[in-house]
Design a protein around this motif. Sequence first.
Motif, mmCIF file in Angstrom:
data_model
loop_
_atom_site.group_PDB
_atom_site.id
_atom_site.type_symbol
_atom_site.label_atom_id
_atom_site.label_comp_id
_atom_site.label_asym_id
_atom_site.label_seq_id
_atom_site.Cartn_x
_atom_site.Cartn_y
_atom_site.Cartn_z
ATOM 1 N N TYR A 36 0.831 -1.142 0.091
ATOM 2 C CA TYR A 36 0.051 -0.007 0.023
ATOM 3 C C TYR A 36 0.972 1.096 -0.059
ATOM 4 C CZ TYR A 36 1.298 0.731 5.048
ATOM 5 O OH TYR A 36 1.873 1.174 5.865
ATOM 6 N N VAL A 37 0.311 2.518 -0.146
ATOM 7 C CA VAL A 37 1.087 3.691 -0.241
ATOM 8 C C VAL A 37 0.865 4.494 0.953
ATOM 9 C CG1 VAL A 37 2.132 5.683 -1.612
ATOM 10 C CG2 VAL A 37 1.566 3.431 -2.672
ATOM 11 N N THR A 38 -0.502 4.988 0.750
ATOM 12 C CA THR A 38 -0.861 5.996 1.762
ATOM 13 C C THR A 38 -2.142 5.459 2.857
ATOM 14 O OG1 THR A 38 -2.706 6.812 0.112
ATOM 15 C CG2 THR A 38 -0.600 7.799 0.110
ATOM 16 N N ARG A 39 -2.827 4.490 2.458
ATOM 17 C CA ARG A 39 -3.994 4.216 2.976
ATOM 18 C C ARG A 39 -3.378 3.191 4.184
ATOM 19 N NH1 ARG A 39 -5.517 4.831 -2.060
ATOM 20 N NH2 ARG A 39 -7.269 6.108 -2.258
ATOM 21 N N ARG A 40 -2.593 3.510 5.355
ATOM 22 C CA ARG A 40 -2.237 2.711 6.246
ATOM 23 C C ARG A 40 -3.350 2.038 7.078
ATOM 24 N NH1 ARG A 40 2.218 4.005 11.251
ATOM 25 N NH2 ARG A 40 2.085 2.160 12.134
ATOM 26 N N GLU A 41 -4.120 2.834 7.373
ATOM 27 C CA GLU A 41 -5.370 2.322 8.257
ATOM 28 C C GLU A 41 -6.081 1.207 7.512
ATOM 29 O OE1 GLU A 41 -7.879 5.263 9.913
ATOM 30 O OE2 GLU A 41 -5.982 6.021 11.186
ATOM 31 N N ALA A 42 -6.396 1.434 6.330
ATOM 32 C CA ALA A 42 -7.112 0.504 5.558
ATOM 33 C C ALA A 42 -6.248 -0.797 5.321
ATOM 34 C CB ALA A 42 -7.514 1.138 4.020
ATOM 35 N N ALA A 43 -4.927 -0.752 4.942
ATOM 36 C CA ALA A 43 -4.228 -1.692 4.743
ATOM 37 C C ALA A 43 -4.186 -2.743 6.250
ATOM 38 C CB ALA A 43 -2.811 -1.316 4.466
ATOM 39 N N GLU A 44 -4.250 -1.968 7.389
ATOM 40 C CA GLU A 44 -4.335 -2.517 8.703
ATOM 41 C C GLU A 44 -5.426 -3.539 8.686
ATOM 42 O OE1 GLU A 44 -3.304 0.404 11.336
ATOM 43 O OE2 GLU A 44 -1.315 0.268 10.945
ATOM 44 N N VAL A 45 -6.582 -2.691 8.289
ATOM 45 C CA VAL A 45 -7.887 -3.472 8.351
ATOM 46 C C VAL A 45 -7.921 -4.789 7.519
ATOM 47 C CG1 VAL A 45 -10.258 -3.318 7.997
ATOM 48 C CG2 VAL A 45 -9.183 -1.515 9.138
ATOM 49 N N VAL A 46 -7.449 -4.710 6.025
ATOM 50 C CA VAL A 46 -7.276 -5.690 5.124
ATOM 51 C C VAL A 46 -6.647 -6.632 6.139
ATOM 52 C CG1 VAL A 46 -6.560 -6.495 2.999
ATOM 53 C CG2 VAL A 46 -7.780 -4.394 3.257
ATOM 54 N N ALA A 47 -5.302 -6.381 6.280
ATOM 55 C CA ALA A 47 -4.392 -7.649 7.142
ATOM 56 C C ALA A 47 -5.124 -8.165 8.321
ATOM 57 C CB ALA A 47 -3.264 -6.993 7.431
ATOM 58 N N GLU A 48 -5.664 -7.333 9.149
ATOM 59 C CA GLU A 48 -6.410 -8.098 10.318
ATOM 60 C C GLU A 48 -7.590 -9.118 9.923
ATOM 61 O OE1 GLU A 48 -7.651 -4.849 12.607
ATOM 62 O OE2 GLU A 48 -5.633 -4.440 13.034
ATOM 63 N N GLN A 49 -8.317 -8.500 8.995
ATOM 64 C CA GLN A 49 -9.162 -9.476 8.268
ATOM 65 C C GLN A 49 -8.828 -10.819 7.853
ATOM 66 O OE1 GLN A 49 -11.489 -6.799 5.836
ATOM 67 N NE2 GLN A 49 -12.906 -6.066 7.673
ATOM 68 N N ALA A 50 -7.911 -10.533 7.030
ATOM 69 C CA ALA A 50 -7.296 -11.842 6.545
ATOM 70 C C ALA A 50 -6.557 -12.718 7.453
ATOM 71 C CB ALA A 50 -6.416 -11.565 5.477
ATOM 72 N N ALA A 51 -5.888 -12.158 8.416
ATOM 73 C CA ALA A 51 -5.183 -12.822 9.636
ATOM 74 C C ALA A 51 -6.127 -13.586 10.051
ATOM 75 C CB ALA A 51 -4.433 -11.856 10.537
ATOM 76 N N GLU A 52 -7.450 -13.163 10.545
ATOM 77 C CA GLU A 52 -8.531 -13.736 11.439
ATOM 78 C C GLU A 52 -8.569 -15.346 10.883
ATOM 79 O OE1 GLU A 52 -11.657 -11.099 11.442
ATOM 80 O OE2 GLU A 52 -10.826 -9.647 12.732
#
Length: 247
Positions: A36-52
């Motif tokens: 990702y480049v600028t959307r850090r919070e959105a990236a963290e949400v995607v990563a958390e959902q996948a990690a679940e």
Amino acid sequence: MQHAQGTVVVTGGSRGIGAAVVQALAARGVPTCFSYVTRREAAEVVAEQAAELGTPVKAVRADVSSEADVRRLFAEAEQLGPVTGLVNNAGVNAPQARVVDIDVARVRRLMEVNVVGAFLCAREAVTRMARSGGGVVVNVSSRAAVLGSAGEYVDYAASKAAVDALTVGLAREVAEQGIRVVGVRPGLIRTDIHASAGDPGRVERLQRSVPMGRGGEASEVAEAVVWLLSDAASYVTGTTLDVSGGR
């Protein structure tokens, strides 16, 4: 999945089609590293959902037009396992404009991200796949590459046509190394790229021109990408699949 023990790199994974691909891979237990480049919070949400889902997933800030960033992205990905898949998805667009009104800075930025970025990522992926016995590169193009996007963004269309040429040429270069290179051309898909180009209602406005009569979903493109990455598509290379409802 193709070489299921390996890692898939997804560029531009914080939103839209990229995020849908990350989720689809995670649902199948495929370790994934996305940029990702600028959307850090959105990236963290995607990563958390996948990690679940119990799948190793890593988000890395990287601009694909930067050679140093791309090398770092792949180095981070290798910490999850050998890279055996790449989804070249990162891309930018610009507000709708006719060619006579487009300035050089806009064209250069589009080409740097959409074309140079795709080449850099493909190079790093293929270098690693050749060492590990094979893999798959999926380039995310656009139906704009074929339709031209007159009056909207011919420069974006041209950048995606370059991606289509990359798919054909690279596939022939690396086929003997057990590496497949394929593409998808999404049509009118409901993502926020339309809003970023100044036309948030574009899908609704144009969906009557789609033979299936509706816009597509990012998840529908993601499923095509996952199939192309998989052994189910083992004899498919050097070609691009339209995911466009017939448009």
